[in-house]
Every structure is written in structure tokens, then in C-alpha cells.
Design an enzyme around this catalytic site. Structure first.
Site, short mmCIF file in Angstrom:
data_model
loop_
_atom_site.label_atom_id
_atom_site.label_comp_id
_atom_site.label_asym_id
_atom_site.label_seq_id
_atom_site.Cartn_x
_atom_site.Cartn_y
_atom_site.Cartn_z
N PHE A 31 0.85 -1.19 0.00
CA PHE A 31 0.00 0.00 0.00
C PHE A 31 0.89 1.25 0.00
CE2 PHE A 31 -2.35 3.41 2.21
CZ PHE A 31 -3.45 3.49 1.36
N TYR A 81 0.96 5.49 0.08
CA TYR A 81 0.12 6.64 0.46
C TYR A 81 0.84 7.97 0.25
CZ TYR A 81 3.09 6.18 4.54
OH TYR A 81 4.20 6.08 5.35
N SER A 111 4.85 9.20 -1.74
CA SER A 111 5.52 9.19 -3.05
C SER A 111 5.29 7.87 -3.79
CB SER A 111 7.01 9.46 -2.89
OG SER A 111 7.65 8.38 -2.26
N GLU A 148 13.02 3.62 0.82
CA GLU A 148 12.30 4.10 2.02
C GLU A 148 13.19 4.06 3.27
OE1 GLU A 148 9.13 5.34 1.71
OE2 GLU A 148 9.41 4.97 -0.43
C1 SIN Z 1 4.54 5.76 0.78
O1 SIN Z 1 4.48 6.49 -0.21
O2 SIN Z 1 3.72 4.81 0.92
C2 SIN Z 1 5.58 5.94 1.83
C3 SIN Z 1 6.02 7.33 2.04
C4 SIN Z 1 6.77 7.93 0.91
O3 SIN Z 1 7.67 7.27 0.35
O4 SIN Z 1 6.49 9.07 0.53
#
Ligand code: SIN
Length: 187
Positions: free
Chosen positions: A24, A26, A28, A96
Site C-alpha cells: 500500500f 500513500y 511518493s 524508504e
Molecule cells: C509511501 O508512499 O507509501 C511511503 C512514504 C513515501 O515514500 O512518501
């Protein structure tokens, strides 16, 4: 602030022998899918809310703000789910690595079906966790921050555009975007 989570995430081997697993996204991961996936579908997770409370896209002197998830009973966070193979974990763990930990979670799709999958979350135990601030303060911080991964304002505007393209509302994201637009027009 940089807190490398690659080694910790490698220990999270729960899905390693699965043929495929849902991820999942949410933040980037919605607007920048730089990894192979088998399928992708708009989805949501329950009891989490998206907040610009994590430090990235800035420098030590001028930290930036990107999203993480904060537990909140009854909340819904909408995003994009990707069906990936476990071979993709190494790339995702690297991408990440600034504080995000893999967590297993239930993911609900638009047709009401659900699957167990994973999500990357930066918790408040993490040294790169910035915590709450007003939406105006967050926008001011985002307006003036940039780091090796790019301008902080691009992260915000690309996330807002991706949510809009999915037809999803997020008052926190769109509220900060409105402040950013006002700040830029004041210049
Ligand atoms: C995500 O996008 O699910 C994690 C946070 C990010 O990498 O911005």
C-alpha cells in the site's frame, strides 16, 4: 536527519516466501512507482491517517516534511496498492530507508474485498519523526526545503495531483497545498 532502516526491514521476512504481496502506497509511492508491479489498484487502509510529520526532502539545517501514517481510530487513508514480488523489497527498503519500517496491514480495495499486505511507516520512535505543526507552518517549511531527492514542494504538489487524479480527498494534504500556493503568490 537520516535513520537507516534497511537492516531492520530485512528482518521482516513474513512475505519473503510469498509469490506476490500487496504493497500500500500513500505518499511518493502513489506518484512515483519506480519498481516493477504485476497489478495496481486504488485502495485504502483503516485506522491510519496521512500526516506531513516526517523529515525528508530537506537538509540537517532546514528539514523538509513528507508523509507518514499516524494511528487514528476510525480514520481512513486512501492511496494505491501494488501487487509486487518479494524481489522488489530490496529496492523499496533502499528507497524508504530514511526511517520507514515495513508493517503488515489489511488493505481494502474499491470493490470491498481486502488482502493482507504491507506498508512503509515512519513511527514517532524514529529520530527523523518531526511530529505535528499547523498546516501553515508545514507549508512554510515545505516551501523553503530541498534535499538530495528533490524540492520538498514538488513532493507535496505531486502527491496532491495524484490524489486528485484518483478522485480522493485529503483535507490535510489539500490544506497544506492551499497554503503553499498562497505563500508562492505572496512572493
Ligand atoms: C509511501 O508512499 O507509501 C511511503 C512514504 C513515501 O515514500 O512518501
Amino acid at each position: 536527519m537520516s535513520v537507516d532502516t534497511i537492516a531492520i526491514n530485512k528482518l521482516m521476512d513474513r512475505f519473503d516466501d510469498h509469490q506476490s504481496v500487496w504493497l500500500f502506497g500513500y505518499g511518493s509511492l502513489i506518484f512515483k512507482a519506480d519498481f516493477p508491479f504485476v497489478d495496481r489498484r486504488p485502495a485504502l487502509i483503516k485506522n491510519w491517517t496521512r500526516r506531513f510529520w516526517h523529515d525528508h526532502r530537506g537538509t540537517h539545517e532546514a528539514p523538509g516534511r513528507v508523509v507518514t501514517l499516524i494511528p487514528q481510530a476510525g480514520a481512513i487513508c486512501e492511496g494505491m496498492a501494488y501487487l509486487i514480488t518479494p524481489q522488489v523489497f530490496a529496492h523499496l527498503d533502499y528507497r524508504e530507508k530514511n526511517g520507514y519500517l515495513r508493517l503488515s496491514t489489511d488493505i481494502t480495495f474499491e470493490d470491498g474485498t481486502s488482502a493482507e499486505g504491507l506498508v512503509y511507516i515512519a513511527t514517532e520512535e524514529n529520530a527523523a519523526f518531526l511530529g505535528p505543526a499547523s498546516e501553515l507552518e508545514i507549508a512554510q517549511q515545505i516551501a523553503s526545503s530541498a534535499g538530495p531527492s528533490g524540492h520538498n514542494k514538488d513532493y507535496l504538489t505531486e502527491l496532491a495531483a495524484a490524489l486528485r487524479a484518483l478522485g480522493k480527498d485529503d483535507p490535510h494534504v489539500f490544506g497544506i497545498e492551499r497554503h503553499l500556493i498562497e505563500l508562492q503568490s505572496d512572493r
